[in-house]
Write an enzyme that holds these catalytic residues in place. Structure first.
Site, PDB file in Angstrom:
ATOM      1  CB  THR A 752      -0.661  -0.051   1.332  1.00 19.47           C
ATOM      2  OG1 THR A 752      -0.039   0.269   2.444  1.00 19.47           O
ATOM      3  CG2 THR A 752      -1.847  -0.934   1.281  1.00 19.47           C
ATOM      4  CG  ASP A 753       1.279   6.279  -0.615  1.00 24.71           C
ATOM      5  OD1 ASP A 753       1.924   5.655  -0.102  1.00 24.71           O
ATOM      6  OD2 ASP A 753       1.043   6.683  -1.941  1.00 24.71           O
ATOM      7  CD1 TRP A 754       5.128   4.895   4.754  1.00 27.33           C
ATOM      8  CD2 TRP A 754       5.156   3.760   3.159  1.00 27.33           C
ATOM      9  NE1 TRP A 754       5.938   4.046   5.160  1.00 27.33           N
ATOM     10  CE2 TRP A 754       6.095   3.484   3.828  1.00 27.33           C
ATOM     11  CE3 TRP A 754       4.158   3.040   2.004  1.00 27.33           C
ATOM     12  CZ2 TRP A 754       6.755   1.940   2.888  1.00 27.33           C
ATOM     13  CZ3 TRP A 754       4.913   2.102   1.170  1.00 27.33           C
ATOM     14  CH2 TRP A 754       6.350   1.918   1.833  1.00 27.33           C
TER      15      TRP A 754
END
Length: 809
Positions: A752-754
């Site tokens: 995922t993105d953060w």
């Protein structure tokens, strides 16, 4: 070195010759300067105003002369030993006897900018001061040549010309601060000149015969103020050129470097001329991609009445020399379109040219852009009179269009019947049509798929004739039953738990090491990865699915981290403009030019060289995954993060990104290609729904990722924050499993993105292998116990994470 030695022990082991560090080295900084010069684009040069003649006296105007922006903010920022602004670059040229400078002007700006910085301003977010008239008159008495520098900041988390509609959306404090600051500095939006900048430009035009403009910007800006202005004969798009960008711009204006960059975006007369502008800020909760596949030049070269709105076309860029391109032959051979051409330097200076090959497919039932880029090639440095032969090719199947409504064959790539035409030139507008055509008597399906990630609420889309067609809508998507959704506040900015270890004797630890499963057994071929994973308890597998604490100089967390099973903690680091290490660590790295500039080189070999050098710096600092490249499409000039992305064209973005990945991974450093996909707006980026047709998704917004997957085999791909057609990207099984793995055969891992707003176990089920920066083991465990997720689903993602770790040195 032993397997995972850097991850396990964080040694100080330089990679350079004679035990020297490569991080921030003179060699890497020189490469950054070279790349910056290669990607700068000369868009205007009347009366051979540039390059400056030897000994030219020059007056430097604009606070951008001092207030240099090396690159964007957010994850794109880099800690460096120094930054060379344009004044400093020109002073070096003065010392070399190439120019003479009127120093009082830049000294005035230097004092003003320092005061603004001291008051809290950051580069590119300063105000243009009014230059005293007496200083202008002194400069006028000194010379008739002035160079104006205009700079712009770019950053993550906010868009340009920001607007927030009344929909009950509450801004985060940082968003609110940035939007208010931007509005106060850029009264007309930062796409356009500020009132202070416009006044300064008028003052310079009124007092100097030769006015040159240098644009230190991250992407598309207003060009109308200089396009047809006779008082401004020369303009250099210098972009955000990294730590040596000011010197690289000086290299170009003095003629030490002959500009060879070409635009990777279309520059229209006004912001409103871009079809994406109309609804960009219509809602904070969704964006309708009504222009469909007609993005950038595909719109301006196709839609009736759009062509005259263009100031500078895609692929355009001038040189200090001239070239002649001759097509030597064109044919279809073994399923490929092959065009051979020769390029001759017909001018008086050594230089490089870019040969661009476009195709035009028959309109048929689906409708097509008038021209689409099929291949390109940059020459070597050609001496005056020298000729180079180049071969450009792409597959016939590359010209197929995706039929999402079944007009020819539903959910299939289709080559429609008719004549396919071809164009060769050095920009999309001037490319000349060839006599050769590729003819099909009847339509041909090149690949048959199924409908995936289809829109539910996109009501219409643009057609090639400028009209719109209605699209089917429904009340979808329908979410599967599961745990009640987490409160989004519990998903924002939490750090990974530090795993506790009970007090044990050395003997107990040694005994456990003999009996516990160990990933090193897989490395040594003693067992398969499947056998190893089968031995791990479910709790251990779940642990692998979330981000891990930082070690060493890392600040974006790790992956793995089960030492009792021999699994190391692999660190990550931000990109894409360089290895990002926090200043307090005391490590200076190399700041490379922004992605848009690199794309403007049209030189994948150079970009691969930068990827390798960047990968060396990442590796030397004991980090395993570099969170780059970012390959989202420049759908709109308003996207605040365009500086991180390459182009409006998916082929340029894909080829540039693939080159970067190949370079990085030659050092066994994992790339993380981001943001998958349609992350074309920063406002409310974690909850904004990108509503896009299947055709536009596949032909425009997924295409760069597809090219990178098939040509460079990235270790990881990063899913984006946003929703795509009503489903979080990180929970989108159609994208992550159906297209990415099912159609493209991607073998790597998805992160995922953060701190996404996705539900962890739903992300796992969709094929999003790891949640960063922090996982929610308790949520996955609860979902497992209640039957919402299976051990097999958990194990599949864990295996992909372990496969990635096994690829590391």
């Amino acid at each position: 070195m032993g397997k995972w030695q850097r991850s396990l022990y964080q040694p100080v082991l330089p990679l350079g010759k004679d035990g020297k560090r490569v991080t921030g080295s003179a060699e890497h900084i020189a490469l950054s300067r070279k790349a910056a010069g290669e990607g700068m684009v000369l868009v205007k040069n009347e009366n051979e105003t540039l390059p400056l003649a030897k000994g030219t006296k020059v007056a430097l105007f604009g606070k951008g002369t001092i207030d240099y922006v090396k690159g964007g903010g957010g994850s794109g920022d880099v800690t460096v030993a120094y930054i060379r602004n344009f004044y400093e670059g020109m002073k070096i040229k003065e010392a070399e006897g190439e120019v003479s400078l009127f120093h009082e002007l830049p000294e005035f700006y230097e004092k003003n900018v320092k005061e603004q910085y001291a008051a809290g301003a950051v580069p590119g977010m300063t105000r243009e001061p009014e230059v005293p008239d007496e200083l202008v008159q002194k400069a006028k008495a000194y010379t008739d040549t002035a160079i104006i520098t205009i700079c712009r900041f770019s950053g993550e988390g906010w868009d340009r010309k920001c607007q927030i509609t009344e929909e009950g959306y509450e801004l985060f404090e940082d968003e609110k601060k940035q939007i208010e600051l931007s509005a106060s500095i850029f009264e007309n939006g930062d796409f356009c000149l500020t009132n202070g900048e416009a006044a300064m430009v008028e003052k310079v035009k009124a007092n100097f015969k030769n006015v040159i403009v240098v644009m230190n910007v991250g992407g598309m800006v207003d060009t109308s103020w200089f396009k047809d202005c006779k008082e401004i004969p020369a303009v250099l798009m210098a972009w955000q050129g990294g730590m040596e960008g000011g010197l690289a711009a000086a290299d170009v204006v003095t003629g030490d470097v002959n500009p060879s960059g070409k635009l990777v975006d279309t520059y229209a007369a006004t912001l409103e001329d871009y079809p994406s502008t109309e609804n960009f800020h219509k809602s904070v909760y969704y964006v309708d991609y009504n222009e469909d596949i007609y993005v950038g030049y595909r719109y301006f070269e196709t839609i009736p009445g759009a062509a005259e709105k263009v100031n500078y076309p895609f692929g355009f860029g001038l040189s200090y020399t001239s070239f002649e391109t001759e097509v030597l032959g064109a044919e279809e051979k073994d399923g490929k379109i092959v065009v051979k051409a020769s390029v001759t330097n017909t001018g008086k200076r050594a230089g490089k040219e870019v040969v661009q090959l476009y195709y035009g497919a028959p309109q048929g039932k689906l409708g097509k852009p008038a021209k689409e880029l099929g291949a390109y090639r940059k020459t070597r440095l050609l001496q005056p009179g020298e000729t180079q032969r180049v071969v450009l090719s792409f597959t016939v199947e590359d010209m197929a269009s995706f039929d999402d409504l079944g007009k020819v064959a539903k959910s299939a790539y289709v080559l429609e019947a008719g004549s396919y035409v071809f164009y060769v030139g050095n920009n999309v507008r001037d490319a000349k049509k060839l006599d050769f055509t590729y003819d099909l008597a009847e339509a041909k399906v090149t690949a048959q798929y199924t409908s995936l990630a289809a829109p539910h609420k996109l009501e219409k889309r643009l057609l090639a004739d400028g009209t719109y067609e209605a699209l089917p809508t429904d009340n979808g998507p329908v979410e599967e039953e599961g745990l009640e959704r987490q409160d989004k506040l519990t998903l924002e900015g939490f750090l990974p738990a530090v795993k506790a270890q009970e007090r044990k004797s050395f003997g107990e630890l040694m005994e456990a090491a003999k009996t516990n499963p160990n990933l090193m057994n897989v490395v040594e071929g003693k067992e398969t990865l499947d056998e190893f994973v089968d031995k791990l308890p479910t709790e251990a597998l779940i642990h692998l699915l979330g981000g891990q604490p930082n070690t060493g100089v890392a600040n974006t967390f790790g992956m793995g981290n089960l030492p009792e099973y021999g699994i190391p903690n692999i660190m990550t680091a931000d990109g894409p403009a360089g290895l990002r290490i926090q200043p307090q660590c005391g490590v200076n790295t190399t700041a490379w030019p922004c992605a848009t500039l690199l794309a403007c080189t049209w030189d994948p070999e150079l970009i691969e060289e930068i990827g390798k050098a960047g990968g060396e710096e990442v590796k030397e600092n004991n980090i395993g995954i570099w969170l780059t490249p970012a390959v989202n499409i420049h759908r709109s000039p308003l996207c605040g993060r365009n500086f991180e992305y390459y182009s409006e064209d998916p082929l340029v973005a894909g080829k540039s990104g693939a080159a970067m990945v190949r370079g990085m991974q030659s050092e066994h450093i994992g790339a993380s290609v981001k943001h998958f996909c349609c992350n074309n707006k920063e406002t409310n980026r974690k909850d904004s729904d990108s509503r896009v047709s299947e055709r536009a998704l596949r032909e425009i917004y997924l295409k760069a990722f597809e090219i990178i997957v098939k040509e460079a085999d990235p270790y990881t791909i990063m899913s984006s924050y946003n929703l795509i057609n009503g489903v979080q990207a990180s929970e989108n099984k159609d994208l992550l499993t159906g297209i990415l793995r099912g159609e493209w055969d991607f073998k790597g891992m998805v992160t995922t993105d953060w701190w996404t707003h996705g539900e962890h176990y739903r992300e796992t089920k969709a094929g999003n292998d790891i949640k960063m920066a922090n996982g929610y083991e308790e949520r996955v465990q609860e979902a497992f116990e209640k039957g919402y997720i299976t051990r097999d689903e958990i194990a599949l993602c864990a295996k992909r994470i372990l496969t990635m770790i096994l690829r590391m040195d």
